[in-house]
Design a protein around this motif. Structure first.
Motif, PDB file in Angstrom:
ATOM      1  N   MET A   1       0.628  -1.340  -0.091  1.00 27.06           N
ATOM      2  CA  MET A   1      -0.121   0.131  -0.153  1.00 27.06           C
ATOM      3  C   MET A   1       0.713   1.262  -0.105  1.00 27.06           C
ATOM      4  SD  MET A   1      -1.427   0.591   3.989  1.00 27.06           S
ATOM      5  CE  MET A   1      -2.127  -1.159   4.085  1.00 27.06           C
ATOM      6  N   LEU A   2       0.190   2.262  -0.237  1.00 22.66           N
ATOM      7  CA  LEU A   2       0.876   3.537  -0.267  1.00 22.66           C
ATOM      8  C   LEU A   2       0.687   4.043   1.184  1.00 22.66           C
ATOM      9  CD1 LEU A   2       2.572   5.277  -2.276  1.00 22.66           C
ATOM     10  CD2 LEU A   2       0.944   6.959  -2.115  1.00 22.66           C
ATOM     11  N   GLU A 297      -2.590  -2.742  -3.108  1.00 25.52           N
ATOM     12  CA  GLU A 297      -2.211  -3.666  -4.156  1.00 25.52           C
ATOM     13  C   GLU A 297      -3.192  -4.734  -4.404  1.00 25.52           C
ATOM     14  OE1 GLU A 297      -0.441  -2.785  -1.877  1.00 25.52           O
ATOM     15  OE2 GLU A 297       0.941  -4.316  -0.670  1.00 25.52           O
ATOM     16  N   HIS A 325       4.365   1.946  -8.107  1.00 26.08           N
ATOM     17  CA  HIS A 325       4.700   1.251  -6.810  1.00 26.08           C
ATOM     18  C   HIS A 325       3.618   0.210  -6.363  1.00 26.08           C
ATOM     19  CE1 HIS A 325       5.116   1.792  -2.188  1.00 26.08           C
ATOM     20  NE2 HIS A 325       4.211   1.016  -2.212  1.00 26.08           N
ATOM     21  N   GLU A 326       2.462   0.421  -6.646  1.00 30.22           N
ATOM     22  CA  GLU A 326       1.354  -0.539  -6.686  1.00 30.22           C
ATOM     23  C   GLU A 326       1.403  -1.857  -7.562  1.00 30.22           C
ATOM     24  OE1 GLU A 326       0.207  -0.212  -3.790  1.00 30.22           O
ATOM     25  OE2 GLU A 326       0.166   1.975  -3.537  1.00 30.22           O
ATOM     26  N   HIS A 329       4.121  -4.274  -6.655  1.00 30.14           N
ATOM     27  CA  HIS A 329       3.712  -5.238  -5.233  1.00 30.14           C
ATOM     28  C   HIS A 329       3.140  -6.557  -5.968  1.00 30.14           C
ATOM     29  CE1 HIS A 329       4.324  -3.089  -1.898  1.00 30.14           C
ATOM     30  NE2 HIS A 329       3.484  -2.083  -2.113  1.00 30.14           N
ATOM     31  N   GLU A 348       7.461  -3.334   0.849  1.00 32.64           N
ATOM     32  CA  GLU A 348       7.474  -1.940   0.712  1.00 32.64           C
ATOM     33  C   GLU A 348       8.772  -1.401   0.242  1.00 32.64           C
ATOM     34  OE1 GLU A 348       5.021  -0.527   0.421  1.00 32.64           O
ATOM     35  OE2 GLU A 348       3.330  -2.042   1.525  1.00 32.64           O
ATOM     36  N   ALA A 351       9.063  -1.984  -3.313  1.00 32.13           N
ATOM     37  CA  ALA A 351       7.922  -1.047  -4.142  1.00 32.13           C
ATOM     38  C   ALA A 351       8.648   0.515  -4.111  1.00 32.13           C
ATOM     39  CB  ALA A 351       6.699  -0.911  -3.538  1.00 32.13           C
ATOM     40  N   TYR A 411       9.414   1.115   4.642  1.00 28.12           N
ATOM     41  CA  TYR A 411       9.369   1.500   3.282  1.00 28.12           C
ATOM     42  C   TYR A 411      10.668   2.445   2.724  1.00 28.12           C
ATOM     43  CZ  TYR A 411       4.097   1.440   3.265  1.00 28.12           C
ATOM     44  OH  TYR A 411       2.817   0.993   3.241  1.00 28.12           O
TER      45      TYR A 411
HETATM   46 ZN    ZN Z   1       3.372  -0.405  -1.009  1.00 27.32          ZN
END
Ligand code: ZN
Length: 490
Positions: A1-2, A297, A325-326, A329, A348, A351, A411
């Motif tokens: 995820m973001l 994702e 990014h997604e 994943h 993460e 990503a 991250y």
């Molecule tokens: Zn992510």
């Protein structure tokens, strides 16, 4: 995820419930109780012991108004011990029936989210069994678009799913840990004036009265944290991606014209990543674009926010980097799932690393620039919630509890670790490690020590001391190749 701020508080079920289907005269079956979890170091209660999940049948039915739902889980499992009883994970929904191999079974639900099931006959080791759990639940209107509750959310005639890391058990009975992922058949029944969607390929549509049922089959292993179940006024668009793979986009019908041109960013992202990692791990990709959104994702059907997918949103929010990014994943997290939630940096960190690489190429700036910025500006502050691969639960407080491991360590720290590895072994060997990782553990689960071992094997050098100093250290190590960089903050 973001990563995004957390606004939701989480209500816990406080009352235990029981159901009894076993005559009191029956002798307890031979065997022992399955463990309450799979031994996750952060959430010991997630997943369940004593069996492997072989296949998941998930059937959800939404009435007109979407203010409630009923759901049926049909899990096919294989016992790894003789089981006198075993658990599923369930937190909130009301149980209306439990069967094991077609026979009603006794059950008890606990406030910690365990549904303890006692079949009339013990389940024998190595044998397959089928457990069915029926539930019903309310689905209240979410108060704001910005809330981040785990599980299903309803807002303004839409239903969407954000499960990561353990929202699935708030929807229906599951074994809610990535190590118990399995293929899934997901059936969604909703009023016929709305559309419905889920992970996997559409394999059947059935209309009965004012409701329509759509059945989706995800042939790949899918973790419950990556489920997407959506209902709303949307249109599904189809396209062909690289090597003829299916791309599928569910977009708000009212915003279709504004969003459609930007959908090609999924195709572009897949091509960018396939060049570095090898073939996309699956044969269907795409997005569920909703007004609530959330950037997650969900497997083969990335959840995106409608406003961020318009031309204006793309220009103002750097949404192309978010899509990249997604989509990354799908390799890191969805195909290769974390063995325990402390391994989240493997999702993460990768990503963020590929997102940074995408941005660096787009703006013709060296990747080193963004890495130096993180290393020197954020530096050791990244580690306030514990080392990169060893989050420290004692530092997590307040409402963000469900998202505890989603820290800057996973991250940005994860991305810095990968950059340090690339600096040490060189770009070509680094790419070989990455390709080997997503091939070796495709459609499977793997952890931090697996990554260290594989990197060493591919690079023909002992990378343990380097990687462990990054992943388990309490301060950032020196950055290989950049002796002038000083870890901040000053
Ligand atoms: Zn992510």
């Amino acid at each position: 995820m973001l990563k995004r701020p957390v606004a939701a508080t989480v209500a816990l079920t406080t009352l235990a419930a029981v159901g009894l289907a076993v005559p009191s005269s029956a002798a307890p079956p031979p065997g022992t109780a399955g463990a309450i979890g799979v031994g996750d170091t952060i959430w010991p209660e997630l997943g369940n012991g004593g069996y492997d999940v072989v296949d998941q049948g998930l059937d959800l039915r939404f009435p007109k108004g979407l203010a409630s739902y009923t759901a049926t889980t049909t899990l096919t499992a294989r016992a790894t011990q003789n089981l006198s009883s075993f658990d599923l994970d369930l937190l909130g929904p009301k149980v209306t029936g439990v069967q094991v191999n077609g026979v009603p079974a006794a059950w008890k639900s606990t406030p910690q989210g365990e549904l303890v099931i006692t079949p009339t006959k013990a389940v024998h080791k190595h044998l397959r069994f089928v457990v069915r759990v029926d539930v019903r639940n309310d689905l209240p209107e979410a108060s704001e678009k910005s809330v981040f509750p785990p599980g299903l959310t309803r807002h303004d005639g839409w239903v969407q799913t954000i499960n990561q890391p353990s929202g699935a058990r708030r929807i229906l009975a599951v074994s809610d840990h990535p190590v118990q992922k399995a293929p899934a058949t997901i059936s969604v029944t909703a009023p016929s004036n709305l559309n419905s969607i889920a992970n996997g390929k559409l394999i059947g549509v059935r209309k009965a009265g004012t409701a329509t049922t759509r059945v989706f089959r995800e042939q790949r292993m899918i973790a419950t944290e990556l489920l997407q179940i959506g209902v709303g006024p949307f249109t599904v668009l189809h396209a062909k991606g690289p090597h003829g793979m299916d791309l599928r986009y569910a977009v708000p019908t009212a915003q279709r014209a504004a969003i459609e041109p930007q959908l090609k960013s999924f195709d572009t992202s897949i091509r960018f990543l396939e060049k570095r990692l090898g073939r996309f791990p699956g044969n269907v990709a795409g997005s569920f674009v909703t007004p609530m959104g959330g950037e997650l994702e969900t497997q083969g059907l990335t959840l995106m926010t409608a406003d961020a997918m318009t031309k204006e949103g793309f220009e103002n929010n750097g949404t192309d980097g978010v899509v990249l990014h997604e989509v990354s994943h799908e390799w890191f997290g969805n195909s290769v799932s974390p063995r325990r939630w402390a391994d989240l940096w493997l999702n993460e960190g990768h990503a963020v690393f590929y997102q940074n690489q995408w941005v660096a190429e787009k703006y013709h700036s060296p990747l080193a620039e963004s890495m130096r910025h993180v290393y020197e500006e954020a530096g050791n502050d990244l580690l306030v919630n514990g080392p990169i691969a060893q989050p420290d639960p004692s530092t997590w407080k307040g409402d963000s509890a469900p998202l505890r491991p989603y820290s800057s360590a996973a991250y940005q720290g994860g991305a810095l670790t990968l950059y340090a590895l690339q600096q040490t072994v060189g770009a070509r060997t680094f790419e070989a490690i990455e390709r080997a990782w997503v091939q070796r553990y495709a459609n499977s689960t793997a952890g931090t020590e697996d990554f260290i071992a594989l990197a060493a094997k591919v690079a023909h050098q002992d990378l343990g001391p380097l990687l462990r100093s990054w992943l388990y250290g309490k301060t950032l190590p020196a950055m290989p190749g950049h002796p002038d960089w000083k870890p901040g903050p000053a």
